[in-house]
Design an enzyme around this catalytic site. Structure first.
Site, PDB file in Angstrom:
ATOM      1  CG  ASP A  52      31.936 -30.156   2.259  1.00  0.00           C
ATOM      2  OD1 ASP A  52      32.580 -31.309   2.740  1.00  0.00           O
ATOM      3  OD2 ASP A  52      32.455 -29.159   2.480  1.00  0.00           O
TER       4      ASP A  52
ATOM      5  CG  HIS B 210      36.769 -31.861   0.331  1.00  0.00           C
ATOM      6  ND1 HIS B 210      35.543 -31.402  -0.221  1.00  0.00           N
ATOM      7  CD2 HIS B 210      36.689 -31.391   1.756  1.00  0.00           C
ATOM      8  CE1 HIS B 210      34.688 -30.761   0.787  1.00  0.00           C
ATOM      9  NE2 HIS B 210      35.270 -30.910   1.807  1.00  0.00           N
TER      10      HIS B 210
ATOM     11  CG  HIS C  51      -1.837  -1.168   1.428  1.00  0.00           C
ATOM     12  ND1 HIS C  51      -1.335  -2.148   2.248  1.00  0.00           N
ATOM     13  CD2 HIS C  51      -2.904  -1.704   0.935  1.00  0.00           C
ATOM     14  CE1 HIS C  51      -2.188  -3.333   2.232  1.00  0.00           C
ATOM     15  NE2 HIS C  51      -3.070  -2.995   1.339  1.00  0.00           N
TER      16      HIS C  51
ATOM     17  CG  ASP D 199      34.435 -33.766   9.477  1.00  0.00           C
ATOM     18  OD1 ASP D 199      35.480 -34.370   9.528  1.00  0.00           O
ATOM     19  OD2 ASP D 199      33.289 -34.163   9.667  1.00  0.00           O
TER      20      ASP D 199
ATOM     21  CG  HIS E  65      35.310 -33.677   5.739  1.00  0.00           C
ATOM     22  ND1 HIS E  65      35.735 -32.494   6.463  1.00  0.00           N
ATOM     23  CD2 HIS E  65      34.596 -32.990   4.570  1.00  0.00           C
ATOM     24  CE1 HIS E  65      35.370 -31.457   6.021  1.00  0.00           C
ATOM     25  NE2 HIS E  65      34.856 -31.805   4.702  1.00  0.00           N
TER      26      HIS E  65
HETATM   27  S1  FES Z   1       1.665  -0.925   3.125  1.00  0.00           S
HETATM   28 FE1  FES Z   1       0.298  -2.547   3.414  1.00  0.00          FE
HETATM   29  S2  FES Z   1       1.447  -3.980   3.871  1.00  0.00           S
HETATM   30 FE2  FES Z   1       2.765  -2.420   3.732  1.00  0.00          FE
HETATM   31 FE   LIG Z   2      34.130 -30.068   3.402  1.00  0.00          FE
END
Ligand code: FES
Ligand SMILES: [Fe+2]
Lengths: 458, 180
Positions: free
Chosen positions: A370, A214, A105, A206, A209
């Protein structure tokens, strides 16, 4: 009455974690409340917001948050939710603005969060109390040497108390940086179908691993890939041997650190580390002068993973800050910011940025591995029987390493001390009756008056 | 959006033969990648190639370049050695998530060719969709467009430059370890 049987979920003595903690929506809901609504959470770095009107958007838990430097130069953080009906007032990830205007709005808010404009106000409202409809501020905001943190709990300990001993390690990154620390203004962002805790403890602790998960990447990048060395971080190329000396995992009251202690192996994964190493040695005398021998020689330049509970890792060497944003029990976003010293030569900064992209960006050679097991661990917990299983993090338990800095050190990077520390802290935070309990303290008898703390720059 | 450089017609005509050959070349290139023939794919690149995937940073339209700290950021910004490194990683046999093999499918379409100031180089724009399927139901797709400079050499067409624009900001995949 605790909501869950935490002894069953995280058994500290036996280093066991029930796998439902990666899957159960009720546990996740409780995490949002107990952890993300009470801990100090990383928001960004001041270098992202140099000018009035500069803003970034981030998350605190699942809450969408705007961090903005106002016309008065003060940095504030607000929920990104319109006070009219709740639409987001900002859909950009960052930038510079004079105001945030809602797309529903058209209410608009200035960079100090005040309601500054309401379309048709005179005609449709009789004395709208604008002051009641400013953006909702994040209760606390503070900076530790440029690192911005926010906290939703008005009764939480101060940021410095929350950080505790980890600040001593963070200083190695912030105070050593010539001209201060600098992060690139936009992070890499990837959404991964796994539970948020898994990437966190993987990154903070870790070491086991690295050579196996890797293996493909390790054989083409950095010291091994370029034939400079037959091992990286103490693990040899074929994952058949490990040198546990000269590296430690440190568990503090709330947070954790892993570090190689040699002052240079942070750059072991770089293809061309020479200019960065040269910068380190040029800068090292300043760092020693500022921070002393221990930090200047052994921490500055080491591969050092600073894990600030719950979800941020400051990783020296690889040189990035990484935040894990939870997105439901089975999903998270990983945000990765390259960081460097502002005073570094541009060419050196570029090497660091190149390296972050090459290793841990969304197409990073290591990053790619990962997500796969993080997903599998999470999703296999959908099975009722599988969910009754427990993960085991007993490696290195009871082993102590000599260390003169804060925290308790355990030897080697192939060690699960930091991960145990993380789950113990998870349990304490989930069980804590109040925000002081999160750091293992009792709340002050007279509760601290809720002050809306504003951080003034400079 | 207004684009000062937008040209409605190529500066010089491109022959049907050339356009046809370029289309065939891009289809063949996509198939090599689908078939995981990375060493063969590397043969199609010039030594001086620059390959980039910029991050689609979400700023307001009014935000001017340089007006904020949001600097351009690349997911990939490689020359030939960087691309070879990525290909070499795939070839190690140690990338566990590609075993069982990942299935790739690339669709290249909307190909537009323009001449450039360099007689044997062409600016080639194309749209793509790339699907990758893995294991049981691990399927992801990525869409975007590419701006290539293709060079005509005695050995055939070669890619001298590629900029890949993805439509996603947050990468909705466990990784982008693939060539676009
Ligand atoms: S102006 Fe109405 S929800 Fe932000
Ligand atoms: Fe990793």
């Amino acid at each position: 009455m605790k909501k869950f049987n935490y002894q069953e979920l995280v058994d500290s003595e036996q280093a066991l974690q029930k796998r439902s903690i990666f899957w159960d929506p009720a546990i996740y809901e409780e995490e949002l409340k107990q952890i993300f609504n009470r801990c100090w959470l990383f928001l960004g770095h001041e270098s992202q917001l140099p000018q009035p009107g500069d803003f970034i958007r981030t998350y605190m838990g699942e809450d969408d948050v705007i961090v903005v430097r106002g016309k008065d130069k003060v940095i504030r953080a607000f929920l990104n939710a319109c006070t009219h009906r709740g639409n987001k007032v900002c859909q950009a990830e960052g930038g510079n603005t004079r105001s945030f205007t809602c797309s529903y709005h058209g209410w608009s808010f200035n960079t100090e969060g005040e309601l500054a404009g309401v379309p048709l106000e005179k005609e449709i409202y009789d004395n709208l109390p604008r002051e009641r409809f400013g953006l909702v501020p994040v209760a606390r905001l503070d900076s530790y040497k440029g690192l911005l943190f926010g906290c939703f709990s008005e009764s939480a300990p101060s940021l410095i108390d929350y950080l505790g001993d980890i600040a001593w390690y963070i200083d190695v990154v912030t105070d050593s940086a010539q001209g201060g620390l600098e992060v690139v203004g936009a992070p890499y962002k990837t959404e991964i179908p796994g539970n948020w805790k898994l990437p966190v403890e993987n990154a903070i602790g870790d070491g086991y691993h690295v050579a196996w998960a890797h293996a493909g990447a390790m054989s083409v990048v950095g010291a091994i890939g370029n034939g400079r060395s037959d091992n990286v971080l103490g693990i040899n190329a074929n994952n058949t041997g490990v040198d546990q000396s000269g590296a430690i995992e440190i568990v503090m009251n709330t947070h954790t650190v892993l570090t190689t202690l040699d002052g240079q192996s942070g750059y072991a994964l770089y293809d061309h580390p020479e200019p960065v190493l040269a910068h380190l040695e040029r800068n090292r005398p300043n760092v020693i002068e500022k921070l002393g021998e221990l930090r200047g020689r052994q921490l500055y330049g080491s591969e050092t993973h600073i894990g600030v509970f719950p979800n941020v890792q400051i990783i020296q060497g690889l040189n990035f800050i990484r935040i894990i944003h939870p997105k439901g029990p089975g999903k998270f976003e990983v945000w990765t910011y390259a960081m460097c010293e502002r005073g570094m030569p541009d060419a050196t900064k570029e090497i660091i940025h190149d390296h972050v992209r090459q290793t841990f960006g969304p197409a990073g050679l290591l990053e790619g591995d990962d997500g796969d097991f993080v997903e599998a661990i999470t999703h296999s917990a959908a099975g009722y029987a599988t969910r009754q299983m427990q993960g085991f993090l007993g490696m290195g338990m009871g082993r102590k390493a000599p260390w003169d800095g804060p925290g308790e050190a355990s030897p080697g990077l192939v060690n699960e001390a930091c991960q145990r520390g993380f789950y113990n802290q998870w349990r304490r935070t989930m069980e804590a009756d109040n925000a002081y309990g999160v750091i293992g303290q009792t709340a002050p008898v007279t509760p601290v008056t809720a002050v809306l703390k504003e951080f003034r720059h400079g | 959006m207004a684009n000062a450089e937008l040209k409605l017609a190529p500066t010089a005509p491109v022959s049907f033969e050339q356009e046809y050959a370029i289309g065939k070349f891009l289809s063949m290139e996509a198939r090599l990648l689908d078939e995981e023939r990375y060493p063969d794919w590397l043969e199609l690149l010039t030594e001086d190639i620059r390959y980039q995937i910029p991050v689609a940073i979400s700023t307001y339209r009014r935000a001017r370049q340089g007006s904020t700290t949001l600097k351009p950021l690349f997911i990939i910004d490689d020359g030939f050695p960087g691309l070879k490194q990525r290909a070499d990683r795939e070839a190690t046999g140690l990338v566990w998530l590609n075993d069982p093999a990942t299935r790739h499918l690339r669709i290249i379409t909307n190909i537009e060719v323009e001449t450039t100031d360099t007689p044997n180089e062409f600016l080639v724009r194309s749209k793509f969709m790339i699907f990758r399927g893995r294991r049981d139901k691990d399927i992801a797709s990525h869409a975007g467009w590419r701006e290539d400079i293709l060079r005509q050499t005695p050995q055939g067409w070669r890619i001298a430059r590629r900029v890949v624009h993805l439509i996603e900001r947050v990468v909705m995949d466990k990784n982008l370890n693939m060539f676009f």
